[in-house]
Design a protein around this motif. Structure first.
Motif, PDB file in Angstrom:
ATOM      1  N   PHE A   1       0.839  -1.194   0.000  1.00 16.64           N
ATOM      2  CA  PHE A   1       0.000   0.000   0.000  1.00 16.64           C
ATOM      3  C   PHE A   1       0.882   1.255   0.000  1.00 16.64           C
ATOM      4  CE2 PHE A   1      -2.430   3.396   1.934  1.00 16.64           C
ATOM      5  CZ  PHE A   1      -3.669   3.269   1.334  1.00 16.64           C
ATOM      6  N   ASP A   2       0.606   2.189  -0.922  1.00 19.03           N
ATOM      7  CA  ASP A   2       1.371   3.434  -1.054  1.00 19.03           C
ATOM      8  C   ASP A   2       0.419   4.498  -1.584  1.00 19.03           C
ATOM      9  OD1 ASP A   2       3.228   5.445  -1.505  1.00 19.03           O
ATOM     10  OD2 ASP A   2       4.738   4.087  -2.290  1.00 19.03           O
ATOM     11  N   GLN A   3       0.246   5.610  -0.857  1.00 19.67           N
ATOM     12  CA  GLN A   3      -0.790   6.580  -1.206  1.00 19.67           C
ATOM     13  C   GLN A   3      -0.322   7.990  -0.839  1.00 19.67           C
ATOM     14  OE1 GLN A   3      -4.343   6.177   1.205  1.00 19.67           O
ATOM     15  NE2 GLN A   3      -5.676   6.994  -0.373  1.00 19.67           N
ATOM     16  N   VAL A   4      -0.707   8.966  -1.657  1.00 19.89           N
ATOM     17  CA  VAL A   4      -0.476  10.370  -1.319  1.00 19.89           C
ATOM     18  C   VAL A   4      -1.827  11.055  -1.152  1.00 19.89           C
ATOM     19  CG1 VAL A   4       1.762  10.545  -2.452  1.00 19.89           C
ATOM     20  CG2 VAL A   4      -0.311  11.004  -3.756  1.00 19.89           C
ATOM     21  N   GLY A   5      -1.868  12.034  -0.286  1.00 17.56           N
ATOM     22  CA  GLY A   5      -3.117  12.738  -0.009  1.00 17.56           C
ATOM     23  C   GLY A   5      -2.884  13.757   1.086  1.00 17.56           C
ATOM     24  N   TYR A   6      -3.929  14.012   1.864  1.00 16.07           N
ATOM     25  CA  TYR A   6      -3.852  15.021   2.922  1.00 16.07           C
ATOM     26  C   TYR A   6      -4.208  14.406   4.263  1.00 16.07           C
ATOM     27  CZ  TYR A   6      -3.533  18.424  -0.848  1.00 16.07           C
ATOM     28  OH  TYR A   6      -3.128  19.129  -1.958  1.00 16.07           O
ATOM     29  N   ALA A   7      -3.590  14.929   5.312  1.00 20.15           N
ATOM     30  CA  ALA A   7      -3.827  14.449   6.670  1.00 20.15           C
ATOM     31  C   ALA A   7      -4.288  15.599   7.540  1.00 20.15           C
ATOM     32  CB  ALA A   7      -2.558  13.829   7.253  1.00 20.15           C
TER      33      ALA A   7
ATOM     34  N   MET B   1     -13.902  10.045   9.095  1.00 16.50           N
ATOM     35  CA  MET B   1     -15.269   9.701   8.745  1.00 16.50           C
ATOM     36  C   MET B   1     -16.003  10.809   8.010  1.00 16.50           C
ATOM     37  SD  MET B   1     -15.669   6.642   9.301  1.00 16.50           S
ATOM     38  CE  MET B   1     -14.927   5.271  10.180  1.00 16.50           C
ATOM     39  N   ASP B   2     -15.295  11.868   7.631  1.00 22.07           N
ATOM     40  CA  ASP B   2     -15.852  12.904   6.762  1.00 22.07           C
ATOM     41  C   ASP B   2     -14.699  13.708   6.176  1.00 22.07           C
ATOM     42  OD1 ASP B   2     -15.011  14.856   8.675  1.00 22.07           O
ATOM     43  OD2 ASP B   2     -16.874  14.575   9.771  1.00 22.07           O
ATOM     44  N   GLY B   3     -14.996  14.426   5.111  1.00 22.77           N
ATOM     45  CA  GLY B   3     -13.992  15.278   4.491  1.00 22.77           C
ATOM     46  C   GLY B   3     -13.063  14.547   3.549  1.00 22.77           C
ATOM     47  N   PRO B   4     -12.171  15.302   2.876  1.00 21.51           N
ATOM     48  CA  PRO B   4     -11.299  14.721   1.839  1.00 21.51           C
ATOM     49  C   PRO B   4      -9.997  14.129   2.363  1.00 21.51           C
ATOM     50  CG  PRO B   4     -11.029  17.092   1.890  1.00 21.51           C
ATOM     51  CD  PRO B   4     -12.079  16.771   2.916  1.00 21.51           C
ATOM     52  N   ASN B   5      -9.657  14.328   3.639  1.00 24.66           N
ATOM     53  CA  ASN B   5      -8.384  13.810   4.153  1.00 24.66           C
ATOM     54  C   ASN B   5      -8.366  12.284   4.123  1.00 24.66           C
ATOM     55  OD1 ASN B   5      -7.620  16.416   4.641  1.00 24.66           O
ATOM     56  ND2 ASN B   5      -7.964  16.346   6.844  1.00 24.66           N
ATOM     57  N   ILE B   6      -7.164  11.702   3.941  1.00 26.65           N
ATOM     58  CA  ILE B   6      -7.041  10.242   3.926  1.00 26.65           C
ATOM     59  C   ILE B   6      -6.526   9.693   5.247  1.00 26.65           C
ATOM     60  CG2 ILE B   6      -6.649  10.217   1.436  1.00 26.65           C
ATOM     61  CD1 ILE B   6      -3.663   9.756   2.024  1.00 26.65           C
ATOM     62  N   VAL B   7      -6.038  10.559   6.125  1.00 28.65           N
ATOM     63  CA  VAL B   7      -5.453  10.131   7.400  1.00 28.65           C
ATOM     64  C   VAL B   7      -5.828  11.131   8.478  1.00 28.65           C
ATOM     65  CG1 VAL B   7      -3.254   9.979   8.656  1.00 28.65           C
ATOM     66  CG2 VAL B   7      -3.514   8.797   6.500  1.00 28.65           C
TER      67      VAL B   7
ATOM     68  N   ILE C   1       1.677   8.101   2.654  1.00 30.58           N
ATOM     69  CA  ILE C   1       1.581   7.006   3.617  1.00 30.58           C
ATOM     70  C   ILE C   1       1.917   5.712   2.890  1.00 30.58           C
ATOM     71  CG2 ILE C   1      -0.932   6.933   3.270  1.00 30.58           C
ATOM     72  CD1 ILE C   1      -1.120   5.675   6.076  1.00 30.58           C
ATOM     73  N   ARG C   2       2.820   4.933   3.506  1.00 25.98           N
ATOM     74  CA  ARG C   2       3.292   3.696   2.880  1.00 25.98           C
ATOM     75  C   ARG C   2       3.363   2.614   3.951  1.00 25.98           C
ATOM     76  NH1 ARG C   2       8.473   1.643   1.301  1.00 25.98           N
ATOM     77  NH2 ARG C   2       9.441   3.309   2.492  1.00 25.98           N
ATOM     78  N   ARG C   3       2.685   1.488   3.716  1.00 25.52           N
ATOM     79  CA  ARG C   3       2.690   0.407   4.697  1.00 25.52           C
ATOM     80  C   ARG C   3       4.055  -0.275   4.738  1.00 25.52           C
ATOM     81  NH1 ARG C   3      -1.339  -4.894   4.943  1.00 25.52           N
ATOM     82  NH2 ARG C   3      -0.599  -5.665   6.964  1.00 25.52           N
ATOM     83  N   VAL C   4       4.538  -0.558   5.950  1.00 27.25           N
ATOM     84  CA  VAL C   4       5.844  -1.182   6.123  1.00 27.25           C
ATOM     85  C   VAL C   4       5.741  -2.290   7.164  1.00 27.25           C
ATOM     86  CG1 VAL C   4       7.149   0.891   5.491  1.00 27.25           C
ATOM     87  CG2 VAL C   4       6.492   0.531   7.866  1.00 27.25           C
TER      88      VAL C   4
ATOM     89  N   ALA D   1       9.157  16.496  -4.487  1.00 29.50           N
ATOM     90  CA  ALA D   1       8.533  17.243  -5.582  1.00 29.50           C
ATOM     91  C   ALA D   1       7.742  16.310  -6.499  1.00 29.50           C
ATOM     92  CB  ALA D   1       9.597  17.991  -6.383  1.00 29.50           C
ATOM     93  N   VAL D   2       8.294  15.124  -6.761  1.00 29.79           N
ATOM     94  CA  VAL D   2       7.582  14.145  -7.598  1.00 29.79           C
ATOM     95  C   VAL D   2       6.300  13.692  -6.913  1.00 29.79           C
ATOM     96  CG1 VAL D   2       7.718  11.836  -8.612  1.00 29.79           C
ATOM     97  CG2 VAL D   2       9.691  13.374  -8.735  1.00 29.79           C
ATOM     98  N   LEU D   3       6.376  13.435  -5.608  1.00 34.53           N
ATOM     99  CA  LEU D   3       5.200  12.972  -4.863  1.00 34.53           C
ATOM    100  C   LEU D   3       4.125  14.048  -4.791  1.00 34.53           C
ATOM    101  CD1 LEU D   3       7.038  11.109  -1.958  1.00 34.53           C
ATOM    102  CD2 LEU D   3       5.777  10.074  -3.846  1.00 34.53           C
ATOM    103  N   ARG D   4       4.528  15.297  -4.655  1.00 32.74           N
ATOM    104  CA  ARG D   4       3.540  16.377  -4.590  1.00 32.74           C
ATOM    105  C   ARG D   4       2.772  16.504  -5.905  1.00 32.74           C
ATOM    106  NH1 ARG D   4       3.548  19.980  -0.246  1.00 32.74           N
ATOM    107  NH2 ARG D   4       2.215  21.281  -1.520  1.00 32.74           N
ATOM    108  N   ARG D   5       3.449  16.227  -7.017  1.00 34.71           N
ATOM    109  CA  ARG D   5       2.755  16.316  -8.301  1.00 34.71           C
ATOM    110  C   ARG D   5       1.678  15.246  -8.422  1.00 34.71           C
ATOM    111  NH1 ARG D   5       7.967  17.816 -10.336  1.00 34.71           N
ATOM    112  NH2 ARG D   5       8.435  15.685 -11.026  1.00 34.71           N
ATOM    113  N   LYS D   6       1.813  14.142  -7.687  1.00 32.37           N
ATOM    114  CA  LYS D   6       0.800  13.097  -7.727  1.00 32.37           C
ATOM    115  C   LYS D   6      -0.490  13.515  -7.026  1.00 32.37           C
ATOM    116  CE  LYS D   6       3.942   9.141  -7.982  1.00 32.37           C
ATOM    117  NZ  LYS D   6       4.345   7.852  -7.361  1.00 32.37           N
ATOM    118  N   LEU D   7      -0.424  14.553  -6.208  1.00 32.24           N
ATOM    119  CA  LEU D   7      -1.640  15.032  -5.543  1.00 32.24           C
ATOM    120  C   LEU D   7      -2.647  15.531  -6.562  1.00 32.24           C
ATOM    121  CD1 LEU D   7      -0.050  16.970  -2.560  1.00 32.24           C
ATOM    122  CD2 LEU D   7      -1.324  14.832  -2.421  1.00 32.24           C
TER     123      LEU D   7
END
Length: 313
Positions: free
Chosen positions: A65-71, A113-119, A140-143, A171-177
């Motif tokens: 699992f590997d994901q970018v988003g907002y917390a 349980m609401d809103g656009p955040n993933i964490v 966030i990346r599962r390890v 910078a690369v990861l931010r572009r994935k947002l």
């Protein structure tokens, strides 16, 4: 006449009722859930699908699992987070895409349980990550951390900080947002930037007068030094060679399968060396710390979170 009471039989019956349920038709079993030690990480719980803001989330046990988003910052204790699909408990690395700081966290609850955040970060996790805003860009990346680090998180203590993610990877990861957004250009670390030589500036050509016609021999005699060629960049003096501090390598790991080792080495551009009954996969050697850190970031981005920088031996 009173009959004798068999206290041992009564104790046995009480124990049996606790283990099997107070009623014969009750199929629930009394389970003692451990609160500490490695057994506290099992069994992992997934749960049923649920809906947040019209989107259905199905918990899954995904190792890659590997994901970018907002917390955001929510409840919880210790260095923990809430996530919508990761198993509970499980462990993950959370990276701030503002600073590159990376921490190890324990997934202990469902959310947000609401809103656009993933964490949802616990207050202690937010403090360790250096988060002060209510909405922060993260990865966030599962390890699968070692037991000593698991034990620290289970006991409410922080695990050691991970190596900061290089700004080039951030910078690369931010572009994935938002892939449609313009690229975000962030400065490279000094160690990496020093290894890159910028192109020499090109001077605009200066028009020459057709009336000037100086013979080559006369020109050499008139000037003690050769005149620079108009329109060409002046020669640059090569920087002094850095003092040797020992070659560095990035060790991906040691594997028992030669075929698996060759597959990983081919994927990362690494080499394979037999060590006893194992096959060691390494990238390098590198002459600077910056080159080694860039290779380490590449290895971790490919999913090898246990990769480490070592001195070549």
């Amino acid at each position: 006449m009173r009959l004798p009471v068999n206290r041992f039989a009564a104790l046995t019956l009480t124990t049996l009722l606790i283990a099997t349920g107070a009623h014969a038709g009750d199929k629930r079993a009394a389970v003692i859930t451990p609160t500490s030690g490695p057994a506290a990480d099992y069994p992992m719980v997934l749960g049923d699908p649920f809906v947040v803001d019209g989107v259905t989330y199905t918990p899954q046990d995904r190792l890659n699992f590997d994901q970018v988003g907002y917390a955001g910052v929510g409840g919880g204790t210790g260095i923990s987070i809430a996530h919508r699909t990761l198993p509970m408990p499980s462990y993950a690395e959370v990276t701030s895409l503002d600073s590159g700081r990376t921490i190890l966290v324990r997934v202990t609850r469902r959310g947000p349980m609401d809103g656009p955040n993933i964490v949802d970060l616990s207050p202690d996790a937010a403090t360790q990550l250096g988060v002060t805003a209510s909405r922060t860009a993260i990865r966030i990346r599962r390890v699968n951390p070692p037991e000593a680090e698991r034990a620290a998180l289970r006991e409410g203590r922080a695990a050691p900080l991970r190596m900061d993610t290089p700004q080039s990877l951030v910078a690369v990861l931010r572009r994935k947002l938002d892939p449609a957004a313009a690229p975000i250009l962030l400065p490279l670390p000094k160690a990496i930037g020093a290894a890159v030589t910028p192109p020499a500036p090109v001077n605009p050509p200066v028009p020459t007068s057709p009336r000037v016609s100086t013979p080559k021999a006369a020109h050499v005699a008139a000037a003690p030094k050769p005149a620079p060629v108009q329109g060409a960049a002046p020669p640059q003096k090569a920087p002094p060679a850095a003092k040797a501090t020992g070659s560095l390598v990035v060790q991906i790991g040691a594997f028992s399968s030669e075929a698996r080792s060759n597959e990983i080495a081919h994927k990362l551009g690494a080499g394979v060396a037999p060590v006893g009954k194992l096959f060691r996969v390494r990238m390098g050697p590198f002459t600077s710390r910056g080159q080694a850190e860039a290779a380490l970031a590449k290895a971790k981005a490919a999913g090898y979170s246990e990769a480490r920088i070592q001195t070549a031996s």
